[in-house]
Motif scaffolding. Structure first.
Motif, PDB file in Angstrom:
ATOM      1  N   GLY A 136       1.926   2.205  -3.333  1.00 41.79           N
ATOM      2  CA  GLY A 136       0.904   2.752  -4.203  1.00 41.79           C
ATOM      3  C   GLY A 136      -0.125   1.768  -4.735  1.00 41.79           C
ATOM      4  N   PHE A 137      -0.089   0.516  -4.287  1.00 38.69           N
ATOM      5  CA  PHE A 137      -1.084  -0.462  -4.730  1.00 38.69           C
ATOM      6  C   PHE A 137      -2.402  -0.228  -3.998  1.00 38.69           C
ATOM      7  N   ASP A 138      -3.496  -0.434  -4.693  1.00 35.29           N
ATOM      8  CA  ASP A 138      -4.836  -0.234  -4.160  1.00 35.29           C
ATOM      9  C   ASP A 138      -5.146  -1.256  -3.060  1.00 35.29           C
ATOM     10  N   ALA A 139      -5.601  -0.759  -1.909  1.00 32.52           N
ATOM     11  CA  ALA A 139      -5.874  -1.617  -0.751  1.00 32.52           C
ATOM     12  C   ALA A 139      -6.970  -2.639  -1.046  1.00 32.52           C
ATOM     13  N   MET A 140      -8.019  -2.238  -1.748  1.00 33.70           N
ATOM     14  CA  MET A 140      -9.115  -3.164  -2.055  1.00 33.70           C
ATOM     15  C   MET A 140      -8.655  -4.267  -3.006  1.00 33.70           C
ATOM     16  N   LEU A 141      -7.874  -3.907  -4.005  1.00 31.04           N
ATOM     17  CA  LEU A 141      -7.331  -4.896  -4.934  1.00 31.04           C
ATOM     18  C   LEU A 141      -6.476  -5.911  -4.185  1.00 31.04           C
ATOM     19  N   GLN A 146       0.832  -1.205   0.000  1.00 30.13           N
ATOM     20  CA  GLN A 146       0.000   0.000   0.000  1.00 30.13           C
ATOM     21  C   GLN A 146       0.866   1.255   0.000  1.00 30.13           C
TER      22      GLN A 146
END
Length: 92
Positions: free
Chosen positions: A17-22, A14
């Motif tokens: 920069g990765f999406d938390a929901m994904l 996270q």
């Protein structure tokens, strides 16, 4: 426990920069697919159980290129089939 390692991996991804929901959906899919028990002590896991934990943590991060060597070693037939199906889907 796996949960402690997974929480740290999720936090790091996270921050990158990765999406938390994904990531949460991906984590759930991998844990269910490979049959990882999140609260079980890592010291109590078999070789196959440890391999499953390693795979979930490494496959959590989406990648365009994935180099693997003997990725199905120590996995039972069902986990092996599920993993190969996942990898195929990821490549499409």
């Amino acid at each position: 426990t796996f949960k402690d390692l997974a929480d740290a991996a999720l936090a790091e991804l996270q921050q990158d920069g990765f999406d938390a929901m994904l990531l949460a959906k991906r984590m759930l899919r991998l844990v269910q697919m490979l049959g990882v028990e999140p609260t079980k002590s890592l010291g109590l896991l078999s070789d196959g159980g440890l391999r499953r934990v390693q795979l979930v943590l490494k496959l959590l991060k989406p990648a365009k290129l994935l180099l693997v060597d003997e990725v199905t070693a120590d996995l039972d037939v069902l986990a092996r089939d599920a993993l190969l199906k996942f990898l195929k889907e990821e490549s499409e």
